[in-house]
Design an enzyme around this catalytic site. Structure first.
Site, PDB file in Angstrom:
ATOM      1  N   TYR A 109      -3.901  -6.240  -1.941  1.00 14.07           N
ATOM      2  CA  TYR A 109      -3.086  -7.187  -1.188  1.00 14.07           C
ATOM      3  C   TYR A 109      -1.642  -7.240  -1.682  1.00 14.07           C
ATOM      4  O   TYR A 109      -0.859  -8.057  -1.218  1.00 14.07           O
ATOM      5  CB  TYR A 109      -3.702  -8.583  -1.254  1.00 14.07           C
ATOM      6  CG  TYR A 109      -4.868  -8.811  -0.322  1.00 14.07           C
ATOM      7  CD1 TYR A 109      -5.593  -7.746   0.193  1.00 14.07           C
ATOM      8  CD2 TYR A 109      -5.254 -10.092   0.033  1.00 14.07           C
ATOM      9  CE1 TYR A 109      -6.673  -7.955   1.025  1.00 14.07           C
ATOM     10  CE2 TYR A 109      -6.332 -10.304   0.869  1.00 14.07           C
ATOM     11  CZ  TYR A 109      -7.043  -9.240   1.365  1.00 14.07           C
ATOM     12  OH  TYR A 109      -8.113  -9.453   2.197  1.00 14.07           O
ATOM     13  N   LYS A 131     -15.748  -3.719  -9.538  1.00 13.02           N
ATOM     14  CA  LYS A 131     -16.433  -2.492  -9.130  1.00 13.02           C
ATOM     15  C   LYS A 131     -16.014  -1.381 -10.091  1.00 13.02           C
ATOM     16  O   LYS A 131     -15.566  -0.301  -9.704  1.00 13.02           O
ATOM     17  CB  LYS A 131     -16.078  -2.157  -7.672  1.00 13.02           C
ATOM     18  CG  LYS A 131     -16.928  -1.038  -7.062  1.00 13.02           C
ATOM     19  CD  LYS A 131     -18.395  -1.376  -6.952  1.00 13.02           C
ATOM     20  CE  LYS A 131     -19.152  -0.248  -6.231  1.00 13.02           C
ATOM     21  NZ  LYS A 131     -20.608  -0.451  -6.284  1.00 13.02           N
ATOM     22  N   ASP A 181     -20.789  -5.644  -5.150  1.00 14.22           N
ATOM     23  CA  ASP A 181     -21.834  -5.502  -4.153  1.00 14.22           C
ATOM     24  C   ASP A 181     -23.088  -6.255  -4.565  1.00 14.22           C
ATOM     25  O   ASP A 181     -23.714  -6.953  -3.754  1.00 14.22           O
ATOM     26  CB  ASP A 181     -22.129  -4.023  -3.881  1.00 14.22           C
ATOM     27  CG  ASP A 181     -22.229  -3.179  -5.135  1.00 14.22           C
ATOM     28  OD1 ASP A 181     -21.867  -3.656  -6.225  1.00 14.22           O
ATOM     29  OD2 ASP A 181     -22.680  -2.016  -5.034  1.00 14.22           O
ATOM     30  N   ASP A 209     -11.049 -12.698  -1.734  1.00 13.34           N
ATOM     31  CA  ASP A 209     -10.903 -13.095  -0.341  1.00 13.34           C
ATOM     32  C   ASP A 209     -12.245 -13.016   0.380  1.00 13.34           C
ATOM     33  O   ASP A 209     -12.658 -13.930   1.089  1.00 13.34           O
ATOM     34  CB  ASP A 209      -9.875 -12.184   0.339  1.00 13.34           C
ATOM     35  CG  ASP A 209      -9.454 -12.689   1.708  1.00 13.34           C
ATOM     36  OD1 ASP A 209      -9.826 -13.823   2.079  1.00 13.34           O
ATOM     37  OD2 ASP A 209      -8.755 -11.955   2.422  1.00 13.34           O
TER      38      ASP A 209
END
Length: 373
Positions: free
Chosen positions: A131, A202, A235, A259
């Site tokens: 972002y 991740k 995940d 987000d």
């Protein structure tokens, strides 16, 4: 009596109507709490509605007001999808270095949900990651040059698609920004009696960005021996939240994951209509609902003001008006639990003729405040 100053950004679409509802509720909470202060509001515009007149969706005088006042309550602002100006919300966070996005997700009896007794807090890094807005459009010479440069420098992976048909976004994650957001999460947990902070990443795939986030988070967590720290892959975290959300307390995440997962957590408690938010930096704070501007409902006095009113609760706590904040949250909870004076989306059926409008729901909350609820 303490006098606070606050900017009220009225937004666009349904923003002005819910901004007015929230302001009235915040003022009523202060007025009905013994010893509380009062707020002097500076009303400012931003978004689509001011774009034509000002030539920008975020006038400089609005930004200056946010800098000058003690806090800001901001109604939703439309962000065009795919074209048009960049997100005003992102611009405001980056311009004022509001690096921490705080999104509590809490169950309120009377809100339809598959879950009960949820009480989670998402802490999202606001300034970097995907972002950051460092993007290169497909088909431009600069983009082709960048792709070629990346392919020259990369030792093991390359961009294999055509330089004339590939867009690129850059994902920067830094030690300094990671350290301050993780520290914010642990400090928040300590100040609010929370027991655990889960840092989400991740790192098994993105070893030099998410891997950095994980490494720094572990270092910071080691300084807070009174609070449990743990890690989760993003995940797996999604699955965990759906299956057993009761195991989690405070989550701290890079920008994009924050987000996404804050919306997931909002879904656990009934949706964005009851999801408040805050964007906090070293020298300022902007409080806003997490939902959008719903322009199709503009001027209809129909949408749910709860999320922005609860954002006002967060603002009152930031201003150290904790008793007024508690009174306002209790009044909101009482109106929702009663289920009478609520908007259409909070009724068992969305076409329920007994649903009230935005302003009328605010009236009911103010009445509860006046009754000492």
């Amino acid at each position: 009596m303490t006098r606070h100053t606050a900017t009220l950004i009225t937004g666009d679409g349904t923003g002005p109507s819910i901004a007015e509802a929230a302001r009235r509720c915040v003022d009523a909470a202060l007025a009905n709490t013994p010893g509380a202060g009062e707020i002097e509001w500076d009303v400012r515009e931003a978004g689509v509605d001011i774009m034509a007149a000002a030539g920008t969706p975020m006038p400089e005088e609005t930004i200056e007001s946010v800098r000058r006042t003690d806090a800001t309550l901001k109604a939703p602002i439309t962000t065009p999808i795919g074209t048009g100006f960049r997100s005003v919300n992102v611009q405001l966070r980056q311009t004022l270095d509001l690096y921490a996005c705080l999104r509590p997700c809490k169950s309120y009896p009377g809100v339809r949900s598959r879950y009960e007794d949820i009480d989670l807090v998402c802490v999202r890094e606001n300034t970097e990651d995907l972002y950051a807005g460092v993007e290169f459009e497909k088909g431009l010479p600069a983009t082709a040059e960048l792709i070629e440069h990346i392919n020259r420098l990369s030792t093991d992976r390359r961009i294999k698609t055509g330089t004339d048909s590939t867009g690129v976004s850059i994902k920067p994650i830094s030690v300094g920004n990671t350290e301050r957001i993780v520290r914010f999460a642990f400090d928040y947990a300590r100040a609010n009696g929370r027991k655990k902070v889960t840092y989400v990443h991740k790192a098994n795939i993105m070893k030099h960005t998410d891997g950095l986030f994980k490494e720094v988070a572990e270092q910071v967590a080691g300084e807070y021996t009174d609070i449990e720290g743990e890690e989760r892959l993003v995940d797996n975290m999604c699955m965990q939240l759906v299956q057993k959300p009761e195991l989690y307390d405070v989550l701290v995440l890079p920008n994009l994951y924050g987000d996404i997962l804050s919306d997931l957590c909002a879904g656990l408690v009934g949706g964005l209509g009851v999801a408040p938010g805050a964007n906090i930096g070293e020298s300022g704070a902007v409080f806003e609902a997490t939902h959008g501007s719903a322009p199709k409902y503009k001027g209809l006095n129909k949408v749910n003001p709860t999320a922005l009113i609860l954002s006002g609760v967060l603002m009152l706590r930031q201003l150290e008006e904790r008793a007024a904040a508690d009174n306002l949250e209790n009044a909101v909870a009482a109106v929702i639990a009663e289920g009478k004076s609520v908007t259409y989306d909070m009724k068992p059926h969305r076409d329920d003729p007994t649903a009230v409008g935005t302003s009328e729901m605010a009236d009911a909350i103010i009445e509860k405040l006046g009754n000492g609820t």
